[in-house]
Design an enzyme around this catalytic site. Structure first.
Site, short mmCIF file in Angstrom:
data_model
loop_
_atom_site.label_atom_id
_atom_site.label_comp_id
_atom_site.label_asym_id
_atom_site.label_seq_id
_atom_site.Cartn_x
_atom_site.Cartn_y
_atom_site.Cartn_z
N LYS A 150 4.35 0.34 2.35
CA LYS A 150 4.70 -0.96 2.91
C LYS A 150 4.26 -2.10 1.99
O LYS A 150 3.28 -1.95 1.26
CB LYS A 150 4.02 -1.15 4.27
CG LYS A 150 4.48 -0.19 5.35
CD LYS A 150 3.90 -0.51 6.70
CE LYS A 150 4.59 0.26 7.81
NZ LYS A 150 4.39 1.70 7.79
N PHE A 179 -2.56 0.76 13.19
CA PHE A 179 -2.48 -0.50 12.45
C PHE A 179 -1.04 -0.82 12.00
O PHE A 179 -0.55 -1.93 12.19
CB PHE A 179 -3.40 -0.43 11.23
CG PHE A 179 -3.27 -1.56 10.26
CD1 PHE A 179 -3.97 -2.74 10.46
CD2 PHE A 179 -2.44 -1.46 9.14
CE1 PHE A 179 -3.86 -3.79 9.56
CE2 PHE A 179 -2.31 -2.51 8.25
CZ PHE A 179 -3.02 -3.67 8.46
N ASP A 180 -0.35 0.16 11.43
CA ASP A 180 1.00 -0.09 10.90
C ASP A 180 1.96 -0.52 12.01
O ASP A 180 2.73 -1.47 11.86
CB ASP A 180 1.58 1.18 10.25
CG ASP A 180 0.88 1.53 8.96
OD1 ASP A 180 -0.36 1.55 8.93
OD2 ASP A 180 1.59 1.78 7.96
N SER A 181 1.90 0.22 13.13
CA SER A 181 2.80 -0.11 14.26
C SER A 181 2.49 -1.50 14.78
O SER A 181 3.40 -2.29 15.07
CB SER A 181 2.62 0.90 15.40
OG SER A 181 2.80 2.20 14.94
N TYR A 219 0.84 -1.19 0.00
CA TYR A 219 0.00 0.00 0.00
C TYR A 219 0.88 1.24 0.00
O TYR A 219 2.04 1.19 0.39
CB TYR A 219 -0.96 0.01 1.20
CG TYR A 219 -0.44 0.71 2.43
CD1 TYR A 219 0.13 -0.01 3.46
CD2 TYR A 219 -0.51 2.09 2.55
CE1 TYR A 219 0.62 0.63 4.59
CE2 TYR A 219 -0.02 2.74 3.68
CZ TYR A 219 0.55 2.01 4.68
OH TYR A 219 1.04 2.66 5.78
#
Ligand SMILES: Nc1nc2c(ncn2[C@@H]2O[C@H](COP(=O)(O)OP(=O)(O)O)[C@@H](O)[C@H]2O)c(=O)[nH]1
Ligand SMILES: [Mg+2]
Length: 247
Positions: A167, A188-190, A96
């Site tokens: 990512k 969310f990413d972390s 994404y």
């Protein structure tokens, strides 16, 4: 002839009626010219739907671009949208990026080649040595550095930049990891990276060129509080233990 590997590129969007018509054609052209060895698709992942003309504009664009799709997830939250779309697509590689294209596109092939060479997750980084960042405000720079130091202090992880909107992940890793990632918003990413690294997934971090777009949708104080609560939840619940036990 061997089957082509498949790649899904997701653009999470919310109220992006300016950037969608400006940047989707740029990204589409880039993929068409540079990813000929893959069978790829580009997906606009909206939530809500957006309150502006993003849905109409996106649907109109899909008529002109064969491998472009528009998906709308009813529940709010960027993380939830990414999780749902990543889980549903069948591609070998999922990635994404932010629709403002702050990350220089030339680094996309590097992310994917790290996956091809055995990484489970490959991430763009604005904080790793070699990265070049233009136009970021001092406040965001300090908060970003402080937040990532906090992560490394509490979780002993090795990545430097959890929050870069760029990512990629292998499908198998996504299927194993995503059921344990709960946050539906910016954390969310972390959560994906901390849980992933602690569970033993291999993460590669690529220093990138980032040109900051000042038109941010992030509410800094609210997001920072969400991040702190998220870190506390992970510290207490340690979801990676469940993944380690199920391996
Ligand atoms: N699907 C979805 N995307 C979102 C949401 N909020 C923001 N985005 C997208 O997330 C990306 C990053 O947002 P941006 O405002 O550029 O964040 P910043 O660069 O960190 O300030 C953009 O592509 C946004 O459209 C949301 O609620 N749902
Ligand atoms: Mg941005």
């Amino acid at each position: 002839m061997a089957q082509k590997l498949t790649l899904s590129v997701i653009l999470p969007v919310y109220n992006e009626e300016k950037d969608v018509p400006r940047n989707v054609p740029i990204l589409y052209k880039y993929l068409k010219e540079n990813f000929t060895q893959y069978s790829w698709e580009l997906i606009i992942a909206d939530n809500g739907p957006s309150k502006d003309r993003t849905p109409e504009i996106s649907k109109e664009l899909t008529k002109n671009y064969r491998s472009l799709f528009y998906i709308c997830i009813p529940r709010p939250g960027r993380g939830g949208a990414l999780k749902e779309v990543w889980q549903k697509r069948k591609s070998d590689y999922l990635c994404y990026m932010d629709v403002d294209l702050s990350s220089d596109l030339s680094f996309l092939s590097q992310l994917i080649s790290f996956l091809e060479n055995g990484a489970d997750i490959a991430i763009g980084s604005r904080l790793k040595r070699g990265a070049k960042v233009y136009g970021r405000t001092l406040l965001r720079e300090i908060m970003s550095r402080g937040y990532n130091i906090l992560i490394r202090t509490f979780f002993w992880t090795s990545f430097c930049d959890a929050q870069c909107g760029f990512k990629a992940i292998r499908k198998e890793a996504a299927m194993k990891l995503l059921p344990y990632v709960e946050d539906k918003g910016w954390f969310f990413d972390s959560e994906l990276l901390i849980t992933g690294e602690k569970a033993g997934f291999k993460i590669k971090e690529v220093p990138i060129v980032w040109r900051d777009d000042p038109a941010s949708t992030v509410k800094v104080a609210k997001t920072a509080w969400g991040d702190i609560k998220g870190l506390a939840r992970l510290f207490i619940t340690r979801p990676w233990k469940k993944i380690q036990n199920s391996k």
